[in-house]
Enzyme design. Structure first.
Site, PDB file in Angstrom:
ATOM      1  N   SER A  20     -35.187   0.759  51.810  1.00 27.65           N
ATOM      2  CA  SER A  20     -33.948   0.674  52.595  1.00 27.65           C
ATOM      3  C   SER A  20     -32.737   0.541  51.676  1.00 27.65           C
ATOM      4  CB  SER A  20     -33.972  -0.547  53.515  1.00 27.65           C
ATOM      5  OG  SER A  20     -35.037  -0.468  54.449  1.00 27.65           O
ATOM      6  N   ASP A  67     -30.900  -8.341  67.772  1.00 27.44           N
ATOM      7  CA  ASP A  67     -30.934  -7.015  68.411  1.00 27.44           C
ATOM      8  C   ASP A  67     -29.481  -6.639  68.712  1.00 27.44           C
ATOM      9  OD1 ASP A  67     -32.160  -5.831  71.694  1.00 27.44           O
ATOM     10  OD2 ASP A  67     -30.923  -4.885  70.132  1.00 27.44           O
ATOM     11  N   ALA A  98     -30.618   7.274  66.224  1.00 27.38           N
ATOM     12  CA  ALA A  98     -30.429   8.345  67.213  1.00 27.38           C
ATOM     13  C   ALA A  98     -31.818   8.843  67.586  1.00 27.38           C
ATOM     14  CB  ALA A  98     -29.599   9.490  66.626  1.00 27.38           C
ATOM     15  N   TYR A 158     -27.851  17.056  61.506  1.00 24.61           N
ATOM     16  CA  TYR A 158     -27.392  15.664  61.631  1.00 24.61           C
ATOM     17  C   TYR A 158     -26.822  15.417  63.032  1.00 24.61           C
ATOM     18  CZ  TYR A 158     -25.687  11.208  59.730  1.00 24.61           C
ATOM     19  OH  TYR A 158     -25.480   9.874  59.483  1.00 24.61           O
ATOM     20  N   LYS A 165     -21.111   8.704  63.495  1.00 20.49           N
ATOM     21  CA  LYS A 165     -20.533   8.267  62.205  1.00 20.49           C
ATOM     22  C   LYS A 165     -19.023   8.491  62.192  1.00 20.49           C
ATOM     23  CE  LYS A 165     -24.248   6.826  60.004  1.00 20.49           C
ATOM     24  NZ  LYS A 165     -24.476   5.393  59.724  1.00 20.49           N
ATOM     25  N   ILE A 194     -30.795   9.675  50.669  1.00 20.83           N
ATOM     26  CA  ILE A 194     -31.827   8.933  49.942  1.00 20.83           C
ATOM     27  C   ILE A 194     -33.069   8.938  50.822  1.00 20.83           C
ATOM     28  CG2 ILE A 194     -32.506   6.657  49.067  1.00 20.83           C
ATOM     29  CD1 ILE A 194     -29.531   6.074  48.580  1.00 20.83           C
ATOM     30  N   ARG A 195     -34.248   9.068  50.226  1.00 15.56           N
ATOM     31  CA  ARG A 195     -35.483   9.182  51.006  1.00 15.56           C
ATOM     32  C   ARG A 195     -35.875   7.798  51.544  1.00 15.56           C
ATOM     33  NH1 ARG A 195     -38.266  13.670  50.993  1.00 15.56           N
ATOM     34  NH2 ARG A 195     -37.639  14.488  48.958  1.00 15.56           N
TER      35      ARG A 195
END
Ligand SMILES: CCCCCCc1ccc(Oc2ccc(Oc3cccc(O)n3)cc2)c(O)c1
Length: 257
Positions: A20, A67, A98, A158, A165, A194-195
């Site tokens: 992350s 949450d 999403a 995206y 965003k 980034i993976r």
């Protein structure tokens, strides 16, 4: 003036695992001496976050479930944080979502529910969290969120996350305007791909990584650590004159996109 975060406490929201970006941010803040508070969406994330936190040096971290689709939960979390630590000096908001089936194909096919879900979690949650954190940031401080180029320009697949965003980016500016009088700065890091676990949800992700390696000025993808260090800058006194800003930590790709 220096960059040390000794004696300061920061909230990091959205660590899912060691890949992350939020974990990269946590490591950079910890290295600068910060005490960390982690929040996670549901208890299934508690153990991975505690296990990661145990690899850190320095002051013990604190952990709270939150949450961000539930206003009462947000209020309770920040009331508990205020009860336990008194003051926080910054917050990293690394939360987005999403529906997977709307992160491929054409944006025109986005459902009303999918649109609202993406905006609820990926954009409105920053405003809700900033409102709840404000009274706990009585010394002032820095709020940082994560955004992406797909909110400024069309990036294939995206789709609705790009619209969310764009909303997040505008929120950063309006929040910066509201909170500046309380010495609270609000900025975004536009991170290159980034993976991560989240990236797995996006169609044709590998294609964009190849494009970065071929065309970005630095000819390589950025790392969680590099984004973490940019967040450290934005949450330290070194960026005390910067607010309402979107800093691209993306190997420069946005200038050639
Ligand atoms: C085609 C664009 C490739 C580069 C995308 C870089 C990126 C990677 C990850 C990002 O963060 C999320 C977070 C949640 C998200 O929604 C998801 C993720 C996994 C499963 C799922 O059902 N939804 C999608 C992207 C993000 O905002 C931007």
């Amino acid at each position: 003036m220096n960059g040390s975060l000794e004696g300061r406490t920061y909230v990091v929201m959205g660590v899912a695992n060691k890949r992350s970006i939020a974990w990269g941010i946590a490591q950079s803040l910890n290295k600068a001496g910060a005490r960390l508070i982690f929040t996670y969406a549901s208890e299934r994330f508690e153990k991975p976050v505690r296990d990661l936190s145990n690899t850190l040096e320095g002051p013990e971290s604190l952990f709270y479930e939150c949450d961000v689709t539930d206003d009462e939960a947000i209020n309770q979390t920040f009331a508990a944080i205020q009860q336990d630590v008194g003051v926080i000096h910054g917050l990293a908001h690394c939360i987005a979502f999403a529906n997977r089936d709307e992160l491929k194909g054409e944006y025109v096919d986005t459902s009303r529910d999918g649109f609202l879900t993406a905006h609820n979690i990926s954009s409105y949650s920053l405003t809700a969290v900033a409102r709840a954190a404000k009274p706990v940031m009585s010394d002032g401080g820095g709020i940082v969120t994560l955004t992406y180029l797909g909110g400024e320009k069309v990036v294939e697949n995206y789709n609705v996350m790009g619209i969310a965003k764009a909303s997040l980016d505008a929120s950063v500016k309006y929040l910066a305007n509201d909170l500046g009088k309380h010495q609270i700065r609000v900025n975004a890091i536009s991170a290159g791909p980034i993976r991560t676990l989240s990236a797995k949800g996006i169609g044709d992700f590998n294609k964009i990584l190849t494009e970065i390696e071929e065309r970005a000025p630095l000819r390589r993808a950025v790392t969680q650590e590099e984004v973490g260090d940019t967040a450290f800058f934005l949450m330290s006194d070194l960026s005390r004159g910067v607010t309402g800003e979107i800093i691209h930590c993306d190997s420069g790709y946005n200038i050639v996109g």
